[in-house]
Design an enzyme around this catalytic site. Structure first.
Site, PDB file in Angstrom:
ATOM      1  N   TYR A 228       7.390  -9.987   6.756  1.00 40.49           N
ATOM      2  CA  TYR A 228       7.211  -8.542   6.894  1.00 40.49           C
ATOM      3  C   TYR A 228       7.801  -8.090   8.223  1.00 40.49           C
ATOM      4  CZ  TYR A 228       3.894  -7.952   2.991  1.00 40.49           C
ATOM      5  OH  TYR A 228       3.301  -7.873   1.758  1.00 40.49           O
TER       6      TYR A 228
ATOM      7  N   ASP B 121       0.812  -1.213   0.000  1.00 41.28           N
ATOM      8  CA  ASP B 121       0.000   0.000   0.000  1.00 41.28           C
ATOM      9  C   ASP B 121       0.845   1.262   0.000  1.00 41.28           C
ATOM     10  OD1 ASP B 121      -2.603  -1.212   0.083  1.00 41.28           O
ATOM     11  OD2 ASP B 121      -2.220  -1.757   2.164  1.00 41.28           O
TER      12      ASP B 121
END
Length: 249
Positions: A110, A52
């Site tokens: 992540y 994003d």
């Protein structure tokens, strides 16, 4: 046509995410634009993760096809020379035409970075600074909260609410480490796939619980057991999230 696999690092601060959007500057748009500028050919970049706006990557994986007959080592040098300093192609290799960056993924890693004080300037773009939480984060409580999400669950309460597919996902592990050199905490999350905002919502909810004496961990358990995308959960800022690496079977 030849198929190439690339591994890309980028600072997402100035970009509207990975995926091409009308009238927006995105990572894949910049890669395609600069490829055409160098080689006078159009390509379509397909990425493994649609990060994003504001999210960073050290090891994003993507592919493209082209009929240009050029060695990968020349291709990467020429392409990188024209890319802005906040995007770097780390590697390029020829692969089978059947390769797809979203297929046969074994695990994605992540990192979410945060600090309870002002971050040092060198890394401030990649760290969420919780200065108001400085004296009240219960780190034992935070570890317990994060551990709730390990395993297979329906994460509909922890995504955007627009997903049409199944919201059941498996998190292989979540760990919290302290990076003394930078005086930051890093939440490391590993799993095969994630929903949009999933990691940021998990991190945000856990940090809020760990920062409050009035709220307890059962709230997170209830949110998992009663999936609802309209949950009033804090979404941690994008700048702390980094796609570290993707490994394949």
């Amino acid at each position: 046509m030849k198929t190439y696999k690339i591994v890309v690092s980028y600072d997402g601060t100035d970009y509207y995410g990975w995926q091409i959007q009308p009238d927006k500057v995105t990572i894949s748009h910049m890669l395609e634009k600069q490829f055409k500028a160098v080689f006078k050919k159009n390509i379509k970049i397909i990425g493994a993760s649609r990060t994003d706006s504001g999210v960073h990557a050290l090891g994003q994986v993507a592919k493209f096809e082209t009929d240009i007959n050029i060695k990968p080592e020349i291709l990467i040098k020429a392409w990188n020379n024209l890319l802005p300093s906040n995007i770097l192609i780390r590697s390029i290799e020829l692969v089978n035409s059947e390769f797809h960056p979203r297929a046969k993924v074994k695990q994605k890693t992540y990192y979410y970075n945060f600090t309870t004080q002002k971050a040092i300037p060198l890394i401030s773009n990649y760290v969420y600074s919780l200065k108001s939480y400085r004296h009240s984060i219960d780190f034992d409580k935070l570890k317990v909260a994060l551990n709730i999400f390990v395993g297979t669950h329906d994460f509909r309460s922890f995504c955007t609410g627009y997903e049409q597919e199944s919201t059941i996902r498996t998190i292989d592990s979540i760990s919290l480490v302290y990076l003394k050199r930078y005086k930051i905490y890093q939440i490391q999350v590993k799993g095969k796939s994630f929903l949009r905002y999933m990691i940021r919502r998990i991190v945000g909810a856990c940090l809020e619980i760990a920062n409050s004496k009035k709220r307890n961990i059962n709230e997170l358990k209830v949110a998992l057991k009663k999936p609802n995308p309209e949950q009033n959960l804090f979404t941690a800022p994008a700048n702390g999230l980094i796609l570290r690496k993707i490994i394949y079977f």
